[in-house]
Design a protein around this motif. Structure first.
Motif, short mmCIF file in Angstrom:
data_model
loop_
_atom_site.label_atom_id
_atom_site.label_comp_id
_atom_site.label_asym_id
_atom_site.label_seq_id
_atom_site.Cartn_x
_atom_site.Cartn_y
_atom_site.Cartn_z
N GLU A 1 19.13 61.01 -15.32
CA GLU A 1 18.66 60.92 -13.93
C GLU A 1 19.12 59.61 -13.30
OE1 GLU A 1 14.40 60.56 -11.63
OE2 GLU A 1 14.50 61.78 -13.44
N GLY B 1 22.81 59.61 -12.68
CA GLY B 1 23.09 60.43 -11.50
C GLY B 1 22.80 59.66 -10.21
N LYS B 2 21.66 58.97 -10.19
CA LYS B 2 21.31 58.18 -9.00
C LYS B 2 22.32 57.07 -8.78
CE LYS B 2 16.33 59.00 -8.92
NZ LYS B 2 14.99 58.40 -9.07
N GLU C 1 25.47 57.03 -9.77
CA GLU C 1 26.73 57.64 -9.33
C GLU C 1 26.63 58.05 -7.87
OE1 GLU C 1 29.71 57.82 -10.79
OE2 GLU C 1 28.84 56.66 -12.43
N SER C 2 25.47 58.60 -7.47
CA SER C 2 25.27 59.01 -6.09
C SER C 2 25.32 57.79 -5.17
CB SER C 2 23.92 59.73 -5.95
OG SER C 2 23.65 60.02 -4.60
N SER C 3 24.61 56.74 -5.56
CA SER C 3 24.61 55.50 -4.76
C SER C 3 26.01 54.92 -4.70
CB SER C 3 23.65 54.48 -5.36
OG SER C 3 22.33 54.94 -5.30
N SER D 1 28.81 56.53 -4.98
CA SER D 1 29.61 57.40 -4.12
C SER D 1 29.31 57.10 -2.65
CB SER D 1 29.30 58.86 -4.44
OG SER D 1 29.98 59.71 -3.56
N GLN D 2 28.03 56.94 -2.32
CA GLN D 2 27.65 56.63 -0.93
C GLN D 2 28.22 55.28 -0.50
OE1 GLN D 2 23.38 56.86 -0.90
NE2 GLN D 2 23.34 59.10 -0.85
N THR E 1 31.95 55.66 -0.02
CA THR E 1 32.20 56.39 1.23
C THR E 1 31.96 55.48 2.43
OG1 THR E 1 31.56 58.47 0.19
CG2 THR E 1 31.52 58.40 2.58
#
Length: 158
Positions: A85, A88-89, A91-93, A95-96, A99
């Motif tokens: 988890e 994932g967080k 990686e998401s952060s 990625s954001q 971006t």
């Protein structure tokens, strides 16, 4: 009482004492046998309790081992879930952020290009104005040269 009766009574008493001692010895032997049987029975009962307690101790120990394995497995599983988890967080952060960085970079490049174009246009305008002014000055200087040459020729001719 005669001597023979005394001896007979003494013999009878001695015989009775001997038989009483023999009876006492038999009674002691019987009671010791009963006591031995009771002791053996209690010993067997105690052995049974010890074996039962030992067996229960092993069962308890085995159940504690099994419980420990479950706790360990559960902890490892929860750790892995949390790790997944969190990864994932992250990686998401990430990625954001990438971006957002790329968007900001693109905006900065676009703004730079816009300012560069405006700056180039302004410089071109200034250069055009300077060229026009230079051409005017050149024209005036050329005209003045012609006039100066004509004036010099007139002065020389006179």
């Amino acid at each position: 009482m005669t001597e023979a009766t005394k001896i007979e009574k003494t013999n009878t008493l001695a015989k009775d004492l001997f038989l009483a001692n023999l009876g006492l010895a038999g009674k002691v032997f019987e009671q010791s046998q009963d006591l031995l049987k009771q002791t053996e029975a209690k010993l067997k009962e105690t052995e049974g309790k010890v074996k039962d307690t030992y067996s229960k101790r092993n069962e308890l120990f085995d159940s504690l081992i099994a419980r420990g394995e479950k706790v360990q497995s559960s902890t490892v599983s929860k750790f892995e879930e949390s790790k997944t988890e969190l990864t994932g967080k992250i990686e998401s952060s990430k990625s954001q952020v990438v971006t957002k960085f790329n968007d900001t970079k693109a905006q900065a490049i676009a703004k730079f290009e816009e300012l560069k174009s405006e700056s180039n246009a302004a410089v071109e305008g200034q250069m055009k104005t300077l060229r026009e002014s230079f051409d005017k000055v050149k024209g005036k200087v050329s005209g003045s040269k012609t006039e100066a040459t004509e004036a010099t020729a007139e002065v020389s001719a006179s």
